[in-house]
Design an enzyme around this catalytic site. Sequence first.
Site, mmCIF file in Angstrom:
data_model
loop_
_atom_site.group_PDB
_atom_site.id
_atom_site.type_symbol
_atom_site.label_atom_id
_atom_site.label_comp_id
_atom_site.label_asym_id
_atom_site.label_seq_id
_atom_site.Cartn_x
_atom_site.Cartn_y
_atom_site.Cartn_z
ATOM 1 N N SER A 148 40.358 43.174 46.171
ATOM 2 C CA SER A 148 41.092 41.970 46.596
ATOM 3 C C SER A 148 42.310 42.309 47.454
ATOM 4 C CB SER A 148 41.514 41.139 45.380
ATOM 5 O OG SER A 148 40.391 40.612 44.706
ATOM 6 N N HIS A 181 34.550 49.507 34.086
ATOM 7 C CA HIS A 181 35.096 48.296 34.703
ATOM 8 C C HIS A 181 36.412 47.860 34.057
ATOM 9 C CE1 HIS A 181 33.461 44.590 37.074
ATOM 10 N NE2 HIS A 181 34.737 44.788 37.300
ATOM 11 N N TYR A 212 28.384 41.467 38.118
ATOM 12 C CA TYR A 212 28.360 40.504 39.205
ATOM 13 C C TYR A 212 26.992 39.831 39.302
ATOM 14 C CZ TYR A 212 32.467 43.224 40.727
ATOM 15 O OH TYR A 212 33.671 43.881 40.797
#
Length: 328
Positions: A203, A124, A57
């Site tokens: 999300s 990830h 990120y």
Amino acid sequence: MTSIPTRQLGDLTVSAQGLGCMGMSHGYGASDDAESIATIHRALDLGVTLLDTSDFYGAGHNEELVGRAVADRRDRAVIATKFGFANKLGEPTAIRGDAAYVRQACDASLRRLGVDHIDLYYQHRVDPDVPIEETVGAMAELVAAGKVRHLGLSEASAATIRRAHAVHPIAALQSEWSLWTRDLEEEIAPVCRELGIGIVPFSPLGRGFLTGRYTSVEGMAETDVRRTQPRFADGNLERNLAIVDKLTELAAEKGVTAGQLALAWVQHRGADVVPIPGTRREKYLRENVAAVAIGLSADDLAAIDAVAPADAVAGTRYDASSLSFVNR
């Protein structure tokens, strides 16, 4: 300082809701570091302990930001970060899970975060060219060395989760889970529950869409990743807005917002579920945290499913290339 209930991710105790920090550095356009740090501080004051970041990120900026935010309050934060994307944003996706890279990535994350250990360290995405046994074996060495406390996977298949857990206990699986993304429900979530692995939905608000705040992509920054995602494309967007309209009506009947109702639905998926809605602003942080206390009856859940059935969503959550890295 207030508190919210806690839940278990394996042997790790965290707040029942965490804070996704990605948008403070990545994906949704420009942000303000001072505002983001203030939001993290307020989250900790509200009892949110789990802070989620990644070395990907903002090309490391997000880890540095989180590190600065918790520098004087480390004991109140459970820091989760991830490794695996070896490319920079905009470059062809490259996933690495080899042992040398795992060690290298961990040391780099520790430096950026400014901490002596990572509480929850995720892969990830799964590297298809490296056996998961090698990757998790290297992660287990980090636990033995005291650099990491607990291990996690992200967007992994049920078979991969089983193989990984056989090498070292996996505390958490982080995957997308919301009213419009439910692909882990059939096989992956049951395996996690069989093995005692907590689930961390990212999300949970459908990248903000389920809040009802977005009716087009026009107000989004040119660099906003949602502009390229199928569910926000012309045709799909209009069909998905119809779902949000019905959700908004249902939420109004309960005296809450559409986003709060959607988030409460995720919170009610099970006591082993810890969603991590992301926000850069205190206003939305407070709204999200309030959803923890929203009680939903069986009738409420049935009504939500009726207005937002899984098969009503138009478009896939990623394009074909990005989908190829999911649940493998």
